[in-house]
Design a protein around this motif. Sequence first.
Motif, PDB file in Angstrom:
ATOM      1  N   UNK A 150       0.792  -1.227   0.000  1.00 44.96           N
ATOM      2  CA  UNK A 150       0.000   0.000   0.000  1.00 44.96           C
ATOM      3  C   UNK A 150       0.821   1.272   0.000  1.00 44.96           C
ATOM      4  N   UNK A 151       2.141   1.159  -0.147  1.00 43.74           N
ATOM      5  CA  UNK A 151       2.994   2.346  -0.191  1.00 43.74           C
ATOM      6  C   UNK A 151       2.683   3.203  -1.411  1.00 43.74           C
ATOM      7  N   UNK A 152       2.635   4.498  -1.203  1.00 45.05           N
ATOM      8  CA  UNK A 152       2.370   5.390  -2.340  1.00 45.05           C
ATOM      9  C   UNK A 152       3.685   5.726  -3.047  1.00 45.05           C
ATOM     10  N   UNK A 153       3.582   6.428  -4.162  1.00 43.90           N
ATOM     11  CA  UNK A 153       4.753   6.714  -4.992  1.00 43.90           C
ATOM     12  C   UNK A 153       5.789   7.559  -4.249  1.00 43.90           C
ATOM     13  N   UNK A 154       5.340   8.436  -3.364  1.00 46.51           N
ATOM     14  CA  UNK A 154       6.282   9.254  -2.594  1.00 46.51           C
ATOM     15  C   UNK A 154       7.127   8.370  -1.676  1.00 46.51           C
ATOM     16  N   UNK A 155       6.496   7.431  -1.016  1.00 38.62           N
ATOM     17  CA  UNK A 155       7.215   6.516  -0.138  1.00 38.62           C
ATOM     18  C   UNK A 155       8.159   5.615  -0.942  1.00 38.62           C
ATOM     19  N   UNK A 156       7.700   5.140  -2.072  1.00 36.00           N
ATOM     20  CA  UNK A 156       8.528   4.287  -2.926  1.00 36.00           C
ATOM     21  C   UNK A 156       9.744   5.059  -3.429  1.00 36.00           C
ATOM     22  N   UNK A 157       9.538   6.311  -3.822  1.00 33.40           N
ATOM     23  CA  UNK A 157      10.662   7.142  -4.278  1.00 33.40           C
ATOM     24  C   UNK A 157      11.677   7.338  -3.161  1.00 33.40           C
ATOM     25  N   UNK A 158      11.202   7.591  -1.974  1.00 32.40           N
ATOM     26  CA  UNK A 158      12.090   7.791  -0.828  1.00 32.40           C
ATOM     27  C   UNK A 158      12.865   6.510  -0.531  1.00 32.40           C
ATOM     28  N   UNK A 159      12.191   5.387  -0.566  1.00 33.70           N
ATOM     29  CA  UNK A 159      12.806   4.090  -0.290  1.00 33.70           C
ATOM     30  C   UNK A 159      13.928   3.789  -1.290  1.00 33.70           C
ATOM     31  N   UNK A 160      13.660   4.024  -2.561  1.00 30.59           N
ATOM     32  CA  UNK A 160      14.637   3.692  -3.601  1.00 30.59           C
ATOM     33  C   UNK A 160      15.629   4.792  -3.910  1.00 30.59           C
ATOM     34  N   UNK A 161      15.399   5.971  -3.337  1.00 29.61           N
ATOM     35  CA  UNK A 161      16.298   7.090  -3.602  1.00 29.61           C
ATOM     36  C   UNK A 161      16.100   7.714  -4.969  1.00 29.61           C
ATOM     37  N   UNK A 162      14.914   7.543  -5.523  1.00 30.29           N
ATOM     38  CA  UNK A 162      14.616   8.104  -6.837  1.00 30.29           C
ATOM     39  C   UNK A 162      13.971   9.474  -6.687  1.00 30.29           C
ATOM     40  N   UNK A 163      14.328  10.401  -7.558  1.00 33.01           N
ATOM     41  CA  UNK A 163      13.724  11.733  -7.553  1.00 33.01           C
ATOM     42  C   UNK A 163      12.513  11.778  -8.482  1.00 33.01           C
ATOM     43  N   UNK A 164      12.557  10.984  -9.514  1.00 28.45           N
ATOM     44  CA  UNK A 164      11.515  10.993 -10.523  1.00 28.45           C
ATOM     45  C   UNK A 164      10.457   9.917 -10.248  1.00 28.45           C
ATOM     46  N   UNK A 165       9.201  10.311 -10.301  1.00 25.72           N
ATOM     47  CA  UNK A 165       8.109   9.341 -10.157  1.00 25.72           C
ATOM     48  C   UNK A 165       8.102   8.364 -11.326  1.00 25.72           C
ATOM     49  N   UNK A 166       8.464   8.842 -12.487  1.00 28.87           N
ATOM     50  CA  UNK A 166       8.498   7.999 -13.679  1.00 28.87           C
ATOM     51  C   UNK A 166       9.508   6.877 -13.509  1.00 28.87           C
ATOM     52  N   UNK A 167      10.686   7.212 -13.002  1.00 23.04           N
ATOM     53  CA  UNK A 167      11.721   6.195 -12.786  1.00 23.04           C
ATOM     54  C   UNK A 167      11.276   5.215 -11.704  1.00 23.04           C
ATOM     55  N   UNK A 168      10.763   5.728 -10.596  1.00 22.57           N
ATOM     56  CA  UNK A 168      10.316   4.863  -9.499  1.00 22.57           C
ATOM     57  C   UNK A 168       9.222   3.920  -9.974  1.00 22.57           C
ATOM     58  N   UNK A 169       8.315   4.421 -10.780  1.00 26.22           N
ATOM     59  CA  UNK A 169       7.200   3.620 -11.276  1.00 26.22           C
ATOM     60  C   UNK A 169       7.698   2.447 -12.114  1.00 26.22           C
ATOM     61  N   UNK A 170       8.792   2.638 -12.832  1.00 25.93           N
ATOM     62  CA  UNK A 170       9.337   1.572 -13.670  1.00 25.93           C
ATOM     63  C   UNK A 170       9.941   0.449 -12.840  1.00 25.93           C
TER      64      UNK A 170
END
Length: 73
Positions: A37-57
């Motif tokens: 249930x993690x949202x894209x902001x949490x996923x970006x923070x977890x992976x160290x990604x700045x871009x939502x597009x990159x994190x989504x991939x």
Amino acid sequence: MEAIPKKIAKYLKLEHPERYTGHCFRRTSATLLANAGGDITLIKRHGGWKSSTVADKYVEDSIEGKKKVARMI
């Protein structure tokens, strides 16, 4: 670090253990976070990604995402 995923794959007797890399850990952890249930902001923070597009991939088709689409239908 690169040898660890291969060792784990060999231990688990997965096919083609030489194909497993640290990238697999990043992809799997991002998908598990999305499934939880993690949202894209949490996923970006977890992976160290700045871009939502990159994190989504990095997120495979998550169960949570599929449920959300099913509820919308």
